[in-house]
Design a protein around this motif. Sequence first.
Motif, PDB file in Angstrom:
ATOM      1  N   LYS A  49       0.804  -1.638  -0.192  1.00  0.00           N
ATOM      2  CA  LYS A  49      -0.195  -0.149  -0.165  1.00  0.00           C
ATOM      3  C   LYS A  49       0.723   1.529   0.397  1.00  0.00           C
ATOM      4  O   LYS A  49       0.108   2.619  -0.275  1.00  0.00           O
ATOM      5  N   LYS A  69       0.371  -1.300  -5.611  1.00  0.00           N
ATOM      6  CA  LYS A  69      -1.151  -1.409  -6.278  1.00  0.00           C
ATOM      7  C   LYS A  69      -1.385  -0.903  -7.399  1.00  0.00           C
ATOM      8  O   LYS A  69      -1.058   0.832  -6.867  1.00  0.00           O
ATOM      9  N   HIS A  73      -7.007   0.305  -7.562  1.00  0.00           N
ATOM     10  CA  HIS A  73      -6.998  -1.129  -6.774  1.00  0.00           C
ATOM     11  C   HIS A  73      -7.111  -0.526  -5.248  1.00  0.00           C
ATOM     12  O   HIS A  73      -7.884  -1.094  -4.925  1.00  0.00           O
ATOM     13  N   GLU A  77     -10.065  -0.457  -2.649  1.00  0.00           N
ATOM     14  CA  GLU A  77      -9.951  -0.974  -1.094  1.00  0.00           C
ATOM     15  C   GLU A  77     -10.577  -0.049  -0.090  1.00  0.00           C
ATOM     16  O   GLU A  77     -11.384  -0.951   0.571  1.00  0.00           O
ATOM     17  N   SER A  81     -13.543  -1.231   2.135  1.00  0.00           N
ATOM     18  CA  SER A  81     -13.823  -0.852   4.101  1.00  0.00           C
ATOM     19  C   SER A  81     -14.050  -0.473   4.810  1.00  0.00           C
ATOM     20  O   SER A  81     -15.176  -0.500   5.245  1.00  0.00           O
ATOM     21  N   SER A  87     -12.460  -7.885   5.914  1.00  0.00           N
ATOM     22  CA  SER A  87     -11.591  -7.176   4.649  1.00  0.00           C
ATOM     23  C   SER A  87     -12.231  -7.935   3.573  1.00  0.00           C
ATOM     24  O   SER A  87     -11.379  -9.075   3.934  1.00  0.00           O
ATOM     25  N   ASN A  89     -10.320  -7.239   1.015  1.00  0.00           N
ATOM     26  CA  ASN A  89      -8.508  -7.212   0.387  1.00  0.00           C
ATOM     27  C   ASN A  89      -8.285  -7.549  -0.873  1.00  0.00           C
ATOM     28  O   ASN A  89      -7.822  -7.730  -1.980  1.00  0.00           O
ATOM     29  N   ILE A  92      -9.809  -8.315  -3.176  1.00  0.00           N
ATOM     30  CA  ILE A  92     -10.341  -7.062  -4.462  1.00  0.00           C
ATOM     31  C   ILE A  92      -8.480  -7.584  -5.127  1.00  0.00           C
ATOM     32  O   ILE A  92      -8.744  -6.913  -6.483  1.00  0.00           O
TER      33      ILE A  92
END
Length: 173
Positions: A49, A69, A73, A77, A81, A87, A89, A92
């Motif tokens: 991230k 990411k 994307h 997320e 969230s 989550s 993630n 995703i």
Amino acid sequence: LKKEAPKKTLFVLNDFPVDSPSSGGEARINRIYSGLSRYYRIVLLCLNKQGLITRHEITGSFIQLSLPKAQEHAAREVEMSSKFPTSANDIIASLWITKNELLSAVARLMFEACDAVILCHPYMVGLLNGLDPKPVIYESLNCEYELKKEILHGHPDYAMLIRAVKECESEAV
């Protein structure tokens, strides 16, 4: 004098970093591949991230390459969230990894250089689409489909998320 054969290279795909493990899955992956690195060269490719490309040497024969990411994307997320406390993630990630040009390019290069691929979870399997046959091992930590059906029950995007898990897990298997 017997010459030692060079170590074979295992290309490991996982959607999150494991270089500084703080919990179950991270610690498990870190320790398993640290142990295997005595016998193989291990290259783990994951996402982060932080928006940075990083390389961490976990052991002398185990490196982690972590790529950012894609902006879309990461935004997805954040959006997801805000909808539900659990989550999604990883799911995703399965929907966005093939749209990440840098990740796809690095995965193709690593695939060409490796002897076998290991999927630590099914979520990165899309990166292998269209690549020549090579041994692929799906290291299942859970039955993701059954797990996600339970923990995401009540999520506003439940049907789409569960369908995505089923598709990538089926492909990995």
